[in-house]
Design a protein around this motif. Structure first.
Motif, short mmCIF file in Angstrom:
data_model
loop_
_atom_site.label_atom_id
_atom_site.label_comp_id
_atom_site.label_asym_id
_atom_site.label_seq_id
_atom_site.Cartn_x
_atom_site.Cartn_y
_atom_site.Cartn_z
N LYS A 11 -68.96 -18.18 -85.96
CA LYS A 11 -69.32 -19.48 -85.40
C LYS A 11 -68.08 -20.37 -85.27
CE LYS A 11 -73.94 -20.33 -87.11
NZ LYS A 11 -74.64 -21.25 -88.00
N GLU A 40 -79.29 -23.73 -97.24
CA GLU A 40 -80.10 -24.09 -96.06
C GLU A 40 -81.57 -23.99 -96.46
OE1 GLU A 40 -78.86 -21.74 -92.71
OE2 GLU A 40 -76.83 -22.54 -92.79
N ASP A 68 -77.24 -25.36 -87.00
CA ASP A 68 -78.15 -24.37 -87.55
C ASP A 68 -78.88 -23.75 -86.37
OD1 ASP A 68 -79.09 -22.91 -89.71
OD2 ASP A 68 -80.91 -24.11 -89.86
N THR A 69 -79.03 -22.44 -86.44
CA THR A 69 -79.57 -21.71 -85.30
C THR A 69 -80.74 -20.84 -85.74
OG1 THR A 69 -77.42 -21.62 -84.22
CG2 THR A 69 -78.98 -19.91 -83.60
N ASP A 151 -77.09 -10.72 -81.70
CA ASP A 151 -76.51 -10.55 -80.35
C ASP A 151 -76.81 -9.17 -79.72
OD1 ASP A 151 -75.54 -13.09 -80.16
OD2 ASP A 151 -73.45 -12.58 -80.57
N LYS A 171 -70.57 -15.64 -73.06
CA LYS A 171 -71.63 -16.03 -74.01
C LYS A 171 -71.59 -17.54 -74.25
CE LYS A 171 -73.30 -15.79 -78.72
NZ LYS A 171 -73.11 -15.41 -80.12
N HIS A 176 -77.06 -20.95 -76.53
CA HIS A 176 -77.66 -22.06 -77.28
C HIS A 176 -76.58 -22.96 -77.88
CE1 HIS A 176 -77.02 -18.26 -79.18
NE2 HIS A 176 -76.93 -18.80 -80.37
N ARG A 177 -75.59 -22.34 -78.58
CA ARG A 177 -74.56 -23.15 -79.24
C ARG A 177 -73.68 -23.83 -78.21
NH1 ARG A 177 -74.49 -20.62 -83.43
NH2 ARG A 177 -73.54 -18.80 -82.51
P1 IMP Z 1 -77.38 -19.89 -89.17
O1 IMP Z 1 -77.30 -20.96 -88.16
O2 IMP Z 1 -76.03 -19.45 -89.63
O3 IMP Z 1 -78.30 -20.22 -90.30
O4 IMP Z 1 -77.94 -18.65 -88.40
C1 IMP Z 1 -79.19 -18.09 -88.68
C2 IMP Z 1 -79.22 -16.64 -88.25
O5 IMP Z 1 -79.17 -16.56 -86.86
C3 IMP Z 1 -78.08 -15.78 -88.80
O6 IMP Z 1 -78.63 -14.56 -89.23
C4 IMP Z 1 -77.20 -15.53 -87.64
O7 IMP Z 1 -76.72 -14.25 -87.65
C5 IMP Z 1 -78.13 -15.71 -86.46
N1 IMP Z 1 -77.37 -16.32 -85.38
C6 IMP Z 1 -76.89 -17.58 -85.33
N2 IMP Z 1 -76.22 -17.78 -84.17
C7 IMP Z 1 -76.29 -16.61 -83.50
C8 IMP Z 1 -75.77 -16.17 -82.25
O8 IMP Z 1 -75.09 -16.90 -81.50
N3 IMP Z 1 -76.06 -14.90 -81.91
C9 IMP Z 1 -76.78 -14.06 -82.70
N4 IMP Z 1 -77.27 -14.40 -83.87
C10 IMP Z 1 -77.02 -15.67 -84.27
#
Ligand code: IMP
Length: 195
Positions: A11, A40, A68-69, A151, A171, A176-177
């Motif tokens: 990230k 988290e 956060d994703t 991914d 990408k 999203h990001r």
């Molecule tokens: P966090 O935002 O780091 O809590 O992400 C939560 C989960 O989503 C983690 O397992 C990450 O691997 C996954 N994740 C977050 N961003 C991406 C992305 O851009 N691609 C794929 N997986 C993602």
């Protein structure tokens, strides 16, 4: 100068790439020795992002950005969502999470899903939230070696490749990001030009 409140090297790399052209200097937990992990444990993405950004703003005094994703799969009623990092359990690998997702999706026809990112930005002037969404489908099997997390099994709409087959530049352009960060950047640029 802003502080990126993330310890995830993938990230940080993506955010660096997105912010570099804007000549915004960044520091991150990568530049600190023994940086604390902020748990988290909030019920939604915004809560987790805000918790991390507030923590690092308090620690560093620098305007702090955290994201956060979550991956939301329609046929799984939005799971794994806010639990995406620990879908297959605590302290699991990306591969184990992907494995579980593919297992849950065996035989499912509706494979629609989306990544959602919430970025929180905390400064002494206030707290701001920006959301970015990328729609797509969960593939039947892993494809590609690039990227991280889910991914290899996420194929964005209008593409025949997964995120793990796209260049990081491509990408970032549609992710999203990337989208959440675009909103952040427009807001920051607007606020600086209106000062
Ligand atoms: P966090 O935002 O780091 O809590 O992400 C939560 C989960 O989503 C983690 O397992 C990450 O691997 C996954 N994740 C977050 N961003 C991406 C992305 O851009 N691609 C794929 N997986 C993602």
């Amino acid at each position: 100068m802003i502080f990126l409140a993330s310890g995830n090297p993938h990230k940080i790399e993506e955010l660096h790439q997105l912010l570099e052209p804007l000549q915004i200097q960044v520091r991150s937990t990568r530049d600190l020795e023994d940086a604390a992990e902020v748990e988290e444990d909030q019920p939604d993405l915004a809560g987790n992002a805000l918790k991390k950004a507030r923590y690092w703003f308090d620690q560093t005094g620098l305007p702090s950005l955290a994201d956060d994703t979550g991956l939301e799969v329609d046929v799984l009623n939005g799971a794994p969502g806010v639990y995406s990092a620990r879908y297959a359990g605590e302290n699991v690998t990306y591969a184990e999470n992907v494995e579980k997702l593919l297992r849950e999706m065996v035989g499912e026809i509706d494979r629609s899903a989306r990544f959602r990112t919430v970025i929180a930005f905390v400064t002494d002037e206030g707290e701001y939230l920006f959301e970015g969404v990328c729609e797509g489908i969960i593939t039947n099997e892993r494809k590609g070696e690039k990227g991280f997390g889910y991914d290899p099994v996420f194929q964005p709409d209008d593409y025949s490749e997964t995120f793990a087959e796209l260049s990081s530049k491509e990408k970032n352009r549609i992710s999203h990001r990337g989208r959440a960060l675009d909103k952040f950047v427009s807001r920051i640029i607007n606020s600086t030009t209106h000062q």
